[in-house]
Design a protein around this motif. Structure first.
Motif, PDB file in Angstrom:
ATOM      1  N   TYR A 280       7.300   9.725  -4.633  1.00 23.19           N
ATOM      2  CA  TYR A 280       6.661  10.695  -5.526  1.00 23.19           C
ATOM      3  C   TYR A 280       7.123  10.550  -6.976  1.00 23.19           C
ATOM      4  O   TYR A 280       6.415  10.953  -7.906  1.00 23.19           O
ATOM      5  N   THR A 281       8.286   9.965  -7.201  1.00 22.09           N
ATOM      6  CA  THR A 281       8.754   9.776  -8.586  1.00 22.09           C
ATOM      7  C   THR A 281       8.370   8.413  -9.149  1.00 22.09           C
ATOM      8  O   THR A 281       8.592   8.164 -10.337  1.00 22.09           O
ATOM      9  N   ALA A 282       7.824   7.549  -8.308  1.00 23.63           N
ATOM     10  CA  ALA A 282       7.527   6.191  -8.781  1.00 23.63           C
ATOM     11  C   ALA A 282       6.148   5.734  -8.322  1.00 23.63           C
ATOM     12  O   ALA A 282       5.954   4.566  -7.972  1.00 23.63           O
ATOM     13  N   LEU A 283       5.192   6.652  -8.312  1.00 24.85           N
ATOM     14  CA  LEU A 283       3.839   6.283  -7.902  1.00 24.85           C
ATOM     15  C   LEU A 283       3.137   5.528  -9.024  1.00 24.85           C
ATOM     16  O   LEU A 283       3.055   6.013 -10.156  1.00 24.85           O
ATOM     17  N   ASP A 284       2.652   4.347  -8.713  1.00 25.16           N
ATOM     18  CA  ASP A 284       1.851   3.602  -9.676  1.00 25.16           C
ATOM     19  C   ASP A 284       0.451   3.403  -9.102  1.00 25.16           C
ATOM     20  O   ASP A 284       0.123   3.890  -8.014  1.00 25.16           O
ATOM     21  N   THR A 285      -0.368   2.684  -9.835  1.00 32.14           N
ATOM     22  CA  THR A 285      -1.768   2.517  -9.421  1.00 32.14           C
ATOM     23  C   THR A 285      -1.883   1.836  -8.064  1.00 32.14           C
ATOM     24  O   THR A 285      -2.668   2.251  -7.203  1.00 32.14           O
ATOM     25  N   ASN A 286      -1.089   0.811  -7.850  1.00 35.09           N
ATOM     26  CA  ASN A 286      -1.146   0.067  -6.597  1.00 35.09           C
ATOM     27  C   ASN A 286      -0.770   0.953  -5.413  1.00 35.09           C
ATOM     28  O   ASN A 286      -1.430   0.940  -4.361  1.00 35.09           O
ATOM     29  N   LYS A 287       0.263   1.755  -5.584  1.00 35.78           N
ATOM     30  CA  LYS A 287       0.699   2.636  -4.502  1.00 35.78           C
ATOM     31  C   LYS A 287      -0.326   3.736  -4.236  1.00 35.78           C
ATOM     32  O   LYS A 287      -0.579   4.099  -3.076  1.00 35.78           O
ATOM     33  N   ILE A 288      -0.907   4.258  -5.301  1.00 36.51           N
ATOM     34  CA  ILE A 288      -1.925   5.304  -5.128  1.00 36.51           C
ATOM     35  C   ILE A 288      -3.141   4.748  -4.390  1.00 36.51           C
ATOM     36  O   ILE A 288      -3.710   5.403  -3.507  1.00 36.51           O
ATOM     37  N   ILE A 289      -3.531   3.526  -4.737  1.00 38.69           N
ATOM     38  CA  ILE A 289      -4.672   2.897  -4.052  1.00 38.69           C
ATOM     39  C   ILE A 289      -4.375   2.727  -2.568  1.00 38.69           C
ATOM     40  O   ILE A 289      -5.223   2.998  -1.705  1.00 38.69           O
ATOM     41  N   ASN A 290      -3.155   2.289  -2.251  1.00 40.05           N
ATOM     42  CA  ASN A 290      -2.784   2.122  -0.843  1.00 40.05           C
ATOM     43  C   ASN A 290      -2.785   3.459  -0.105  1.00 40.05           C
ATOM     44  O   ASN A 290      -3.226   3.544   1.049  1.00 40.05           O
ATOM     45  N   LEU A 291      -2.301   4.495  -0.775  1.00 41.59           N
ATOM     46  CA  LEU A 291      -2.303   5.820  -0.153  1.00 41.59           C
ATOM     47  C   LEU A 291      -3.724   6.317   0.102  1.00 41.59           C
ATOM     48  O   LEU A 291      -4.041   6.832   1.179  1.00 41.59           O
ATOM     49  N   VAL A 292      -4.580   6.156  -0.909  1.00 38.38           N
ATOM     50  CA  VAL A 292      -5.970   6.605  -0.767  1.00 38.38           C
ATOM     51  C   VAL A 292      -6.676   5.815   0.335  1.00 38.38           C
ATOM     52  O   VAL A 292      -7.425   6.381   1.146  1.00 38.38           O
ATOM     53  N   SER A 293      -6.427   4.510   0.382  1.00 34.98           N
ATOM     54  CA  SER A 293      -7.056   3.693   1.428  1.00 34.98           C
ATOM     55  C   SER A 293      -6.581   4.118   2.810  1.00 34.98           C
ATOM     56  O   SER A 293      -7.351   4.119   3.777  1.00 34.98           O
ATOM     57  N   LEU A 294      -5.310   4.506   2.890  1.00 36.54           N
ATOM     58  CA  LEU A 294      -4.765   4.966   4.164  1.00 36.54           C
ATOM     59  C   LEU A 294      -5.423   6.276   4.594  1.00 36.54           C
ATOM     60  O   LEU A 294      -5.767   6.468   5.766  1.00 36.54           O
ATOM     61  N   ILE A 295      -5.619   7.164   3.619  1.00 37.33           N
ATOM     62  CA  ILE A 295      -6.258   8.449   3.918  1.00 37.33           C
ATOM     63  C   ILE A 295      -7.713   8.245   4.336  1.00 37.33           C
ATOM     64  O   ILE A 295      -8.202   8.872   5.289  1.00 37.33           O
ATOM     65  N   LEU A 296      -8.409   7.351   3.638  1.00 36.08           N
ATOM     66  CA  LEU A 296      -9.821   7.112   3.949  1.00 36.08           C
ATOM     67  C   LEU A 296     -10.003   6.357   5.263  1.00 36.08           C
ATOM     68  O   LEU A 296     -11.040   6.487   5.918  1.00 36.08           O
ATOM     69  N   MET A 297      -9.007   5.569   5.634  1.00 42.49           N
ATOM     70  CA  MET A 297      -9.130   4.773   6.855  1.00 42.49           C
ATOM     71  C   MET A 297      -9.089   5.644   8.106  1.00 42.49           C
ATOM     72  O   MET A 297      -9.675   5.283   9.139  1.00 42.49           O
ATOM     73  N   THR A 298      -8.447   6.798   8.005  1.00 46.84           N
ATOM     74  CA  THR A 298      -8.321   7.665   9.185  1.00 46.84           C
ATOM     75  C   THR A 298      -9.667   8.157   9.702  1.00 46.84           C
ATOM     76  O   THR A 298      -9.969   7.994  10.894  1.00 46.84           O
ATOM     77  N   PRO A 299     -10.516   8.775   8.857  1.00 48.74           N
ATOM     78  CA  PRO A 299     -11.825   9.190   9.392  1.00 48.74           C
ATOM     79  C   PRO A 299     -12.682   8.020   9.858  1.00 48.74           C
ATOM     80  O   PRO A 299     -13.458   8.156  10.810  1.00 48.74           O
ATOM     81  N   ILE A 300     -12.520   6.865   9.204  1.00 42.73           N
ATOM     82  CA  ILE A 300     -13.274   5.685   9.651  1.00 42.73           C
ATOM     83  C   ILE A 300     -12.844   5.292  11.063  1.00 42.73           C
ATOM     84  O   ILE A 300     -13.679   4.981  11.926  1.00 42.73           O
ATOM     85  N   ALA A 301     -11.531   5.318  11.301  1.00 40.32           N
ATOM     86  CA  ALA A 301     -11.023   4.984  12.641  1.00 40.32           C
ATOM     87  C   ALA A 301     -11.510   5.990  13.676  1.00 40.32           C
ATOM     88  O   ALA A 301     -11.884   5.619  14.795  1.00 40.32           O
ATOM     89  N   VAL A 302     -11.527   7.269  13.299  1.00 35.79           N
ATOM     90  CA  VAL A 302     -11.980   8.313  14.229  1.00 35.79           C
ATOM     91  C   VAL A 302     -13.458   8.133  14.559  1.00 35.79           C
ATOM     92  O   VAL A 302     -13.870   8.184  15.728  1.00 35.79           O
ATOM     93  N   ILE A 303     -14.274   7.907  13.518  1.00 37.33           N
ATOM     94  CA  ILE A 303     -15.716   7.725  13.732  1.00 37.33           C
ATOM     95  C   ILE A 303     -15.983   6.479  14.568  1.00 37.33           C
ATOM     96  O   ILE A 303     -16.806   6.484  15.488  1.00 37.33           O
ATOM     97  N   PHE A 304     -15.269   5.410  14.253  1.00 37.84           N
ATOM     98  CA  PHE A 304     -15.446   4.166  15.006  1.00 37.84           C
ATOM     99  C   PHE A 304     -15.092   4.363  16.475  1.00 37.84           C
ATOM    100  O   PHE A 304     -15.806   3.897  17.367  1.00 37.84           O
ATOM    101  N   SER A 305     -13.980   5.047  16.725  1.00 37.30           N
ATOM    102  CA  SER A 305     -13.552   5.245  18.115  1.00 37.30           C
ATOM    103  C   SER A 305     -14.563   6.084  18.882  1.00 37.30           C
ATOM    104  O   SER A 305     -14.870   5.797  20.042  1.00 37.30           O
ATOM    105  N   ARG A 306     -15.099   7.119  18.231  1.00 31.72           N
ATOM    106  CA  ARG A 306     -16.096   7.960  18.907  1.00 31.72           C
ATOM    107  C   ARG A 306     -17.363   7.165  19.215  1.00 31.72           C
ATOM    108  O   ARG A 306     -17.924   7.274  20.312  1.00 31.72           O
TER     109      ARG A 306
END
Length: 244
Positions: free
Chosen positions: A119-145
């Motif tokens: 949280y004290t050293a978030l840069d663009t690359n880390k934020i992108i990875n976090l956002v991609s991780l958050i977005l990947m969850t609903p995709i995984a859920v939808i795919f599994s269903r």
């Protein structure tokens, strides 16, 4: 406690314990050794244990794989790890092997851990990875269903095919054992009557209209018998095609 809650608890604990292990300087130096031990444990478990319940096998295996993935990621940079993509595969595996809630809980815990760590050293690359991780969850859920629905549809199709084959078999038996013999019996009796009336000619006291009606019935019975034979052959051909 229900199996879903139990699985969720175990997976959550494995994530937290792995994070605590990797955060401890006196323990994280053994990450590589622990990863090797867990890998051997995973293959040993797969080889020696064959439980009848598939989910009973999936839970320990998934926890071990989950721990291995997190150890590798925490050991190689966390949010900036080149192995970060393994988390996407992990979420898909959780959503497919268990319930979508497990993937959601795992994703939430891992995202919170990464935020706490960076949280004290978030840069663009880390934020992108976090956002991609958050977005990947609903995709995984939808795919599994969708995947489960496809499997269920295939199962229903197999049930329908089995029912169709059973119906075809019953139809063939009914045609060959009941319909055709009955039609043949009625046709023979009608033919005998027509031949008898024709042999009597004008000596017959029956009105000609009745004789003509019997001849018409005879013709209809011949047509019906031929149709039954054609239907029997058609069903046999379709059954052979379905078996192929």
């Amino acid at each position: 406690m229900s199996p879903i809650n139990t699985h969720t608890l175990y997976i959550g604990l494995s994530i937290l314990i792995t994070w605590l292990w990797s955060s401890n300087p006196s323990l994280n130096i053994y990450n590589l050794q622990l990863t090797g031990v867990l890998t051997l444990l995973y293959f040993g478990f797969k080889f020696f244990f064959r439980p009848s319940n598939q989910k009973a096998l999936n839970l320990p295996s998934t926890i071990i794989l989950n721990t291995i993935c997190l150890l590798l990621i925490f050991s190689t940079g966390g949010l900036t790890s080149p192995l970060f993509f393994l988390l996407d595969l992990l979420f898909f595996a959780l959503a497919l092997l268990f319930e979508p809630i497990q993937a959601i809980v795992a994703s939430s815990l891992i995202v919170i851990i990464f935020i706490v760590q960076n949280y004290t050293a978030l840069d663009t690359n880390k934020i992108i990875n976090l956002v991609s991780l958050i977005l990947m969850t609903p995709i995984a859920v939808i795919f599994s269903r969708n995947f489960i629905e496809v499997l269920e549809s295939k199962g229903k199709i197999k049930v329908l095919q089995t029912a169709l084959l059973e119906t075809e078999t019953e139809s063939l038996l009914w045609i060959s054992r009941q319909a055709k013999p009955s039609l043949a019996s009625v046709l023979n009796s009608t033919t005998d009557l027509v031949m008898y009336f024709n042999s009597k000619g004008r000596d017959l006291l029956l009105p000609p209209a009745i004789v003509e009606k019997l001849k018409s019935i005879q013709t209809d019975m011949i047509t019906l018998y031929s149709s039954a034979s054609s239907l029997e052959k058609t069903i046999e051909k379709e059954s052979d095609k379905n078996k192929l």
